[in-house]
Design a protein around this motif. Structure first.
Motif, mmCIF file in Angstrom:
data_model
loop_
_atom_site.group_PDB
_atom_site.id
_atom_site.type_symbol
_atom_site.label_atom_id
_atom_site.label_comp_id
_atom_site.label_asym_id
_atom_site.label_seq_id
_atom_site.Cartn_x
_atom_site.Cartn_y
_atom_site.Cartn_z
ATOM 1 N N ALA B 20 0.849 -1.181 0.000
ATOM 2 C CA ALA B 20 0.000 0.000 0.000
ATOM 3 C C ALA B 20 0.885 1.232 0.000
ATOM 4 O O ALA B 20 2.015 1.178 0.466
ATOM 5 N N PRO B 21 0.372 2.354 -0.528
ATOM 6 C CA PRO B 21 1.187 3.567 -0.468
ATOM 7 C C PRO B 21 1.402 3.995 0.986
ATOM 8 O O PRO B 21 0.492 3.889 1.816
ATOM 9 N N VAL B 22 2.613 4.442 1.302
ATOM 10 C CA VAL B 22 2.909 4.893 2.658
ATOM 11 C C VAL B 22 2.965 6.417 2.667
ATOM 12 O O VAL B 22 3.724 7.017 1.911
ATOM 13 N N HIS B 23 2.141 7.004 3.518
ATOM 14 C CA HIS B 23 2.097 8.455 3.607
ATOM 15 C C HIS B 23 3.158 8.918 4.594
ATOM 16 O O HIS B 23 2.907 8.987 5.790
ATOM 17 N N ALA B 24 4.348 9.212 4.091
ATOM 18 C CA ALA B 24 5.472 9.518 4.983
ATOM 19 C C ALA B 24 5.396 10.937 5.528
ATOM 20 O O ALA B 24 5.766 11.191 6.665
ATOM 21 N N LEU B 25 4.912 11.881 4.720
ATOM 22 C CA LEU B 25 4.773 13.259 5.171
ATOM 23 C C LEU B 25 3.422 13.791 4.713
ATOM 24 O O LEU B 25 3.029 13.617 3.568
ATOM 25 N N LYS B 26 2.715 14.454 5.657
ATOM 26 C CA LYS B 26 1.393 14.971 5.296
ATOM 27 C C LYS B 26 1.290 16.442 5.687
ATOM 28 O O LYS B 26 1.461 16.798 6.855
#
Lengths: 287, 258
Positions: B20-26
């Protein structure tokens, strides 16, 4: 010096086994001779005879040693019967082949580490090349090159190179890829070019790997040269010496040539090891 | 109003992985001014290192805008705007300390005489004079890390990016290096971004503490430290220090529960 005892023990065991095998394997001939002459032989006579036959199935160690002494120290090095002469012929082809193979291996590794297409396109062929028995391909290379008017040193060197490029290439690919992500990131923070990363990071990192594969490569080169000397109708070189020995049933000659080859290989590996030690110490990588 | 040295607005970074895509910075918004000492603190996976790597152009944000010295991170790197200190010293074992420090100078093409002069100066700065001819393995871990800081200072970058540089060192060496780092910061006037997961370290060093939390990696609190620039180690026992540390801890806990 604490190691000397176990080493001597092993050596002693090998020599003892060898003598026992020589007696056992050469005895049938002694019995056959005695039977033909209609005489009985005692065990001590059998032992004495089996260790002194002219064409034994398995020559005794002292016979091989005697032959080695006679054909190196006691002969002029220019003589065709001198093992030094034959050794030099083999060594020169080995060194040239090793040089060619090492250069090719390093260049191939550089190409493979810098170009994905090359990795996928060339590596399978390099691997395939090593699965072909050298004994099968050596005569073909010699015949083909001979038809082009190339004979002597070069064809042998090419076969030596054929065997030695592969370990060097594999070792160097691993070595050039040895720097970890952090070390590569460091180079990126300096905006270093690929060439700078290669010369300042990848190449120095690969040195220990290079030397490990050079040791394999130099021994493989020697094997390649000897194999190349077998089918070529060559009259010079350790390989030719092995072959002519087997033509004429000169087992002592075969064994002394074998030992000469083994000693040569060991010396070459030791020399590479010494160069390795000096280089790595200069680089500060060996304590 | 002076322009911030590092300006992030709405920075997003999503890694595409197999599952799955990893949301490292939001939605990271942050301004860092010249001469700031900024700490990024948070549990692992909160994106603090990723943010530092974005500033260094080692990662590229997938959204938002990020400028370093008014340039894109890539341009800033090419302009030699920053020096980067990694978690491990990463000195080349085949180079002496001196030659290790010369590495960036060689790559950047400094003349020979200037290289020697710079090496001498930064070795002085990190208190390693006389160790230039030694090989890395002859130095302790703390000294190696100091050498790696010297390496990052050797060229004139006005930003120093440090990714948990003292994480692998023991507490006593760490205290000493923290103290030295503050002195060095004071003397050089550099802007320092410092990633850590130690609360006392962050509070002791920083003029600005950025508290981050994971999944997705985001900033939960930015604390401007009221502590003076001059900070003896004893400052860690003062009520002001303890209060800031408390606020950082609260911020971390909140981020964890959310």
């Amino acid at each position: 010096m604490k190691n000397i005892l176990p080493i001597l023990t092993v050596l002693l065991v090998i020599v003892a086994v060898w003598y026992a095998a020589a007696i056992k394997m050469n005895a049938p001939w002694t019995y056959a001779q005695a039977e033909r002459a209609g005489t009985e032989v005692t065990f001590s006579e059998v032992v004495r005879d089996t260790l002194a036959q002219e064409r034994p199935v398995l020559p005794a160690p002292h016979q091989v040693a005697q032959e080695l002494w006679d054909t190196t120290v006691m002969k002029k090095v220019t003589s065709k019967r001198s093992l030094v002469f034959h050794g030099w012929v083999t060594l020169s082809a080995t060194m040239l082949g090793f040089a060619i193979g090492t250069t090719a291996g390093i260049l191939l590794a550089i190409g493979i580490t810098h170009n994905r297409a090359m990795e996928l396109g060339v590596m399978p062929w390099a691997i395939a090349s090593q699965t072909i028995p050298i004994l099968a391909i050596a005569p073909m290379i010699i015949v083909v090159l001979n038809s082009m008017g190339i004979s002597g040193l070069i064809p042998k060197s090419i076969i030596a190179a054929y065997l030695s490029f592969f370990p060097v290439a594999v070792g160097m690919v691993k070595g050039l890829r040895a720097p970890d992500a952090m070390q590569l990131d460091l180079m990126r923070t300096y905006s270093a070019s690929d060439a700078q990363t290669f010369w300042k990071l990848r190449l120095p990192s690969s040195m220990p790997y290079l030397f490990a594969s050079l040791k394999v490569g130099v021994a493989a080169s020697l094997v390649g040269t000897i194999v190349a000397e077998l089918p070529s109708g060559a009259t010079r070189g350790l390989g030719a010496r092995l072959l002519s020995g087997s033509y004429y049933g000169q087992t002592i000659q075969i064994w002394s040539a074998l030992f000469a080859a083994a000693l040569l290989a060991a010396s070459l590996v030791i020399i590479v090891g010494v160069i390795e030690k000096i280089t790595l110490r200069r680089m500060g990588m060996a304590v | 109003m002076k322009k911030p040295v590092i300006d992030a607005s709405g920075v997003n970074l999503t890694f595409q992985t197999k599952d799955a895509p990893v949301h490292a910075l939001k939605d990271v918004n942050l301004q860092i001014d010249k001469g700031d000492f900024v700490s990024f603190i948070g549990p692992s996976g909160c994106g603090k290192t990723t943010l530092l790597r974005c500033i260094a152009a080692l990662e590229t944000p997938t959204g938002g805008s990020l400028t370093v010295n008014g340039l894109s991170p890539d341009e800033a790197r090419k302009a030699r705007s920053y020096g980067y200190v990694f978690q491990a010293a990463g000195l080349y074992p085949w180079r002496t300390i001196e030659k290790n420090i010369k590495l960036p100078l060689e790559i950047m093409g400094y003349p020979k005489a200037e290289m020697d002069e710079r090496v001498k100066r930064v070795l002085d700065l990190v208190d390693l004079s006389g160790f230039g001819k030694k090989f890395p393995w002859q130095l302790s871990g703390g000294m190696q890390q100091r050498a790696s800081i010297a390496r990052a200072l050797a060229f004139d970058a006005d930003i120093l990016l440090m990714d948990e540089p003292f994480g692998a060192l023991d507490e006593i060496v760490r205290d000493k290096l923290n103290e030295e780092l503050l002195k060095l910061w004071d003397r050089t006037g550099k802007t320092i971004c410092f990633v850590t997961h130690s609360i006392p370290e962050a509070v002791y060093l920083s003029t600005k503490i950025v508290v981050m939390s994971p999944r997705p990696g985001r900033i939960t609190d930015v604390i401007e430290s009221p502590l003076p620039r001059e900070r003896p180690l004893e400052i860690r026992d003062t009520p002001e220090f303890i209060e800031i540390a408390h606020r950082v801890r609260e911020g971390l806990r909140e981020g964890h529960n959310a």
